[in-house]
Design an enzyme around this catalytic site. Structure first.
Site, short mmCIF file in Angstrom:
data_model
loop_
_atom_site.label_atom_id
_atom_site.label_comp_id
_atom_site.label_asym_id
_atom_site.label_seq_id
_atom_site.Cartn_x
_atom_site.Cartn_y
_atom_site.Cartn_z
N CYS A 1 31.08 -3.44 5.53
CA CYS A 1 29.62 -3.27 5.61
C CYS A 1 29.09 -2.34 4.52
O CYS A 1 28.12 -2.65 3.85
CB CYS A 1 29.24 -2.73 6.98
SG CYS A 1 29.61 -3.86 8.33
N HIS A 2 29.73 -1.17 4.35
CA HIS A 2 29.22 -0.19 3.38
C HIS A 2 30.31 0.42 2.51
O HIS A 2 30.06 1.40 1.81
CB HIS A 2 28.42 0.91 4.11
CG HIS A 2 27.27 0.35 4.86
ND1 HIS A 2 27.30 0.16 6.22
CD2 HIS A 2 26.06 -0.11 4.44
CE1 HIS A 2 26.16 -0.39 6.62
NE2 HIS A 2 25.39 -0.55 5.56
N GLY A 3 31.54 -0.10 2.59
CA GLY A 3 32.57 0.30 1.66
C GLY A 3 33.37 1.55 1.99
O GLY A 3 33.87 2.20 1.08
#
Length: 190
Positions: free
Chosen positions: A154-156
């Site tokens: 989703c956001h690394g």
């Protein structure tokens, strides 16, 4: 108990005692009645606030890990959330223990995250601590991130093999639920 005899207006004798009077009996009866009434109201009210049977059934779960090979991770569900159970290889244990805790965003050693004497078994909630996505890396062939643990698509966020945050926006490590070994091959979560 002292008794005293007095004469009534009609000429009959009346006995007065210092013991229980009619008024005392009425007070005791009224308080008892009120107590029973309060219990009748409060007991159903309190019992309806207790958790239901399906919630109690999810309070803990037992997982057989006898088939989990070193280096393998399995997924299970506890309290409607994914849980990763990872059997770390000796090399992964050595790598996790070799990381300086001082350099971590959320400083925890492998011993802090595992049960004493079983540092090869890591149990974590499979929920990224950034915004609640499920990280990859538990299944065969999934992206494990730069540190060989888990990767949140989703956001690394990148987690190492001990589930500790190493890179990305996640503020803390993957959460370790309360767990214990019931035997050499069965883990109880919760």
């Amino acid at each position: 108990m002292a008794e005293q005899v007095t004469m009534n207006q009609d000429g009959t004798a009346a006995i007065e005692s210092d013991g229980v009077r009619r008024r005392d009996f009425i007070n005791i009866a009224a308080v008892s009645f009120a107590g029973v009434g309060a219990a009748t109201v409060l007991i159903p009210l309190i019992t309806q606030m207790a958790p239901s049977k399906d919630v109690l059934a999810e309070a803990s779960t037992e997982v057989d890990v006898s088939a989990v090979a070193p280096g393998q991770t399995i997924k299970t569900i506890w309290r409607k959330q994914p849980v990763f159970i990872r059997n770390l290889t000796p090399a992964e244990v050595a790598d996790a223990e070799g990381v300086s805790v001082d350099g971590l965003r959320d400083p925890q050693s492998l011993q802090d995250r595992t049960v004493e004497g079983r540092t090869n078994w890591l149990v974590t909630l499979g929920v990224c601590t950034h915004l609640g996505c499920v990280p990859l890396g538990a299944a065969q062939g999934e992206v494990k991130g730069e540190f060989g643990g888990y990767f949140c698509p989703c956001h690394g966020s990148h987690y190492d093999t001990a589930g500790r945050i190493r890179k990305g926006p996640a503020p803390t490590n993957l959460l370790v639920p309360e767990f214990a070994f019931l035997s050499d091959t069965v883990i109880k979560i919760g």
